[in-house]
Design a protein around this motif. Structure first.
Motif, PDB file in Angstrom:
ATOM      1  N   VAL A   1       0.863  -1.173   0.000  1.00  0.00           N
ATOM      2  CA  VAL A   1       0.000   0.000   0.000  1.00  0.00           C
ATOM      3  C   VAL A   1       0.905   1.229   0.000  1.00  0.00           C
ATOM      4  O   VAL A   1       1.777   1.364   0.865  1.00  0.00           O
ATOM      5  CB  VAL A   1      -0.926   0.010   1.232  1.00  0.00           C
ATOM      6  CG1 VAL A   1      -1.728   1.301   1.287  1.00  0.00           C
ATOM      7  CG2 VAL A   1      -1.855  -1.197   1.211  1.00  0.00           C
TER       8      VAL A   1
ATOM      9  N   ARG B   1       2.163   4.814   0.695  1.00  0.00           N
ATOM     10  CA  ARG B   1       1.893   5.746   1.792  1.00  0.00           C
ATOM     11  C   ARG B   1       2.690   7.032   1.612  1.00  0.00           C
ATOM     12  O   ARG B   1       3.709   7.056   0.920  1.00  0.00           O
ATOM     13  CB  ARG B   1       2.249   5.093   3.129  1.00  0.00           C
ATOM     14  CG  ARG B   1       1.468   3.817   3.392  1.00  0.00           C
ATOM     15  CD  ARG B   1       1.828   3.189   4.723  1.00  0.00           C
ATOM     16  NE  ARG B   1       1.063   1.976   4.937  1.00  0.00           N
ATOM     17  CZ  ARG B   1      -0.184   1.950   5.419  1.00  0.00           C
ATOM     18  NH1 ARG B   1      -0.779   3.090   5.735  1.00  0.00           N
ATOM     19  NH2 ARG B   1      -0.824   0.809   5.583  1.00  0.00           N
TER      20      ARG B   1
ATOM     21  N   SER C   1      -1.922   6.192   4.387  1.00  0.00           N
ATOM     22  CA  SER C   1      -2.203   5.533   3.118  1.00  0.00           C
ATOM     23  C   SER C   1      -2.696   6.547   2.097  1.00  0.00           C
ATOM     24  O   SER C   1      -3.503   7.426   2.403  1.00  0.00           O
ATOM     25  CB  SER C   1      -3.246   4.437   3.312  1.00  0.00           C
ATOM     26  OG  SER C   1      -3.677   3.930   2.060  1.00  0.00           O
TER      27      SER C   1
END
Length: 430
Positions: free
Chosen positions: A280, A282, A289
């Protein structure tokens, strides 16, 4: 009359579909071949004949009215019957194939000539001497020879686009017409067999777009635009090569809930196959996120299955969207590492600076500007941010000191005002 034949240069104008050629004839050296050629031109025998063989740097052959390269008879057949369809090769005096643009009658394999002839497209073809009869040369139109040398042909040296003799004009004919030979009053039209061809017609422009649908044209346009954008990205240094392609085993996932973690996505998408990395993306400062992620599968088929199955699926109360990744950051890192190391591509790693400190982490996708790729942009921003914070604290300290001094002065003013008021009241009582 004989002296006139030897001294006057006889010429024939050959009009072709790619331009005009003027042939100067060697009537003194090759009287029979020149007579045959002149009378065939006068009878319009060569009209619509194909250049059925064009060998670059060698010869361009024509003169067969059937267009197959196996036909063509002399004018003497018209005068004396089938037994005179061909005449003997003329070898004396010897005239060599030395010039570019020499015009020569084709030997039919029995040391005889009919109607076919060729034009040499280069110099020094003397190995043809004694076999084929040179009877003239190109006086004007050498640029047409250049065009013949650039014609696109198939494996049998047949041009893909037909080149034809459109018309012949006899500019000067020293030979009287034999009895029984009656030239036509006008040029006859082509026969259906002469026009029948499986090649591109002369003068026909090739437009592939006419046979394509709107969707195909739109797709081609998008591909051209993508190539132009890739070239620009390569020029400004965003990608190593314009032809670079994103990997087919990486899935792009967006519209994620901020609470969704790498581990969550890895567990959910692992049902489709082995996952090499799941990340994810970031913010490098806050660590929050950004709502999208990249999932790299071991196999392309697993990535394709996930693409078809997981779009619009609900994860952590959010409808996600999946697509094939268009990121080439990992590939860029591989190219950079290969260029900067002598260990070879086997030891290259996917590298990117951590969002939180200066440690190097494997298997990560890059943010847009990393410290090593942005030429110190991050360090510059951090320095500016530090300076800004210092100025803010300085201004805060100055403000606090000013406020304290202001309150001290206000307190003193109040005390003075109080004493003045008391003094006035006491004087009034007196």
């Amino acid at each position: 009359c004989g002296w006139l034949i030897h001294c006057v240069k006889m010429s024939v104008l050959i009009e072709t579909t790619i331009g005009d050629l003027t042939v100067d004839l060697y009537t003194a050296e090759r009287p029979r071949a020149c007579l045959n050629f002149l009378k065939l031109c006068k009878m319009k025998y060569y009209n619509y004949s194909l250049f059925h063989t064009v060998h670059r740097g060698f010869i361009a052959q024509t003169g067969d009215p059937t267009g197959h390269g196996e036909g063509g008879e002399s004018v003497f057949r018209e005068l004396y019957g089938d037994q005179a369809a061909y005449f003997d090769v003329e070898t004396n005096p010897r005239v060599k194939h030395l010039k570019r643009g020499a015009v020569s009658m084709v030997n039919n394999g029995s040391n005889k000539h009919g109607s076919q002839f060729f034009i040499t497209l280069s110099e020094g073809l003397d190995h043809l001497d004694g076999v084929h009869t040179v009877f003239g040369e190109i006086g004007e139109g050498l640029d047409i020879i250049d065009k013949l040398n650039t014609v696109v042909v198939d494996e049998s040296n047949r041009p893909y686009q037909d080149i034809r003799i459109s018309h012949t004009v006899v500019l000067s004919d020293p030979y009287p017409d034999p009895p029984g030979l009656t030239p036509p009053d006008h040029s006859p039209g082509p026969t259906p067999g002469q026009l029948l061809t499986d090649r591109i017609a002369p003068g026909e422009t090739l437009d592939d777009d006419q046979s394509k649908t709107w969707e195909e044209l739109d797709e081609e346009g998008q591909e051209r635009d993508a190539k132009h954008r890739s070239t620009i990205l390569q020029m400004i240094g965003d990608i190593p090569e314009a032809e670079i392609r994103p990997p087919d085993n990486v899935l792009f996932v967006c519209k994620l809930n901020p609470v969704t973690t790498d581990e969550d996505l890895g567990v959910i998408f692992s049902r489709f196959g082995l996952i090499k990395s799941c990340e994810v993306i970031r913010d490098y400062k806050s660590g929050e996120s950004l709502g999208y992620a990249f999932i790299e599968f071991e196999q392309e088929q697993a990535c394709e299955n996930a693409y078809f199955k997981m779009d619009n699926i609900l994860i952590d109360d959010r409808r996600i969207h999946v697509d094939f990744s268009q990121s080439v950051s990992k590939l860029s890192n591989i190219r950079k590492n290969n260029a900067s190391t002598s260990a070879g591509p086997e030891q290259a790693r996917y590298r990117v600076k951590d969002r939180y400190d200066d440690r190097t982490i494997k298997g990560k996708y890059e943010m847009v500007f990393t410290p090593e790729d942005s030429g110190g942009r991050r360090g510059s921003r951090d320095h500016k941010h530090s300076q800004s914070e210092t100025r803010k604290r300085h201004r805060s300290d100055e403000s606090a000191s000013s406020d304290k001094e202001h309150r001290r002065h206000r307190h003193g003013d109040k005390e003075r005002h109080k004493k003045t008021s008391q003094h006035r009241r006491s004087g009034h009582r007196r």
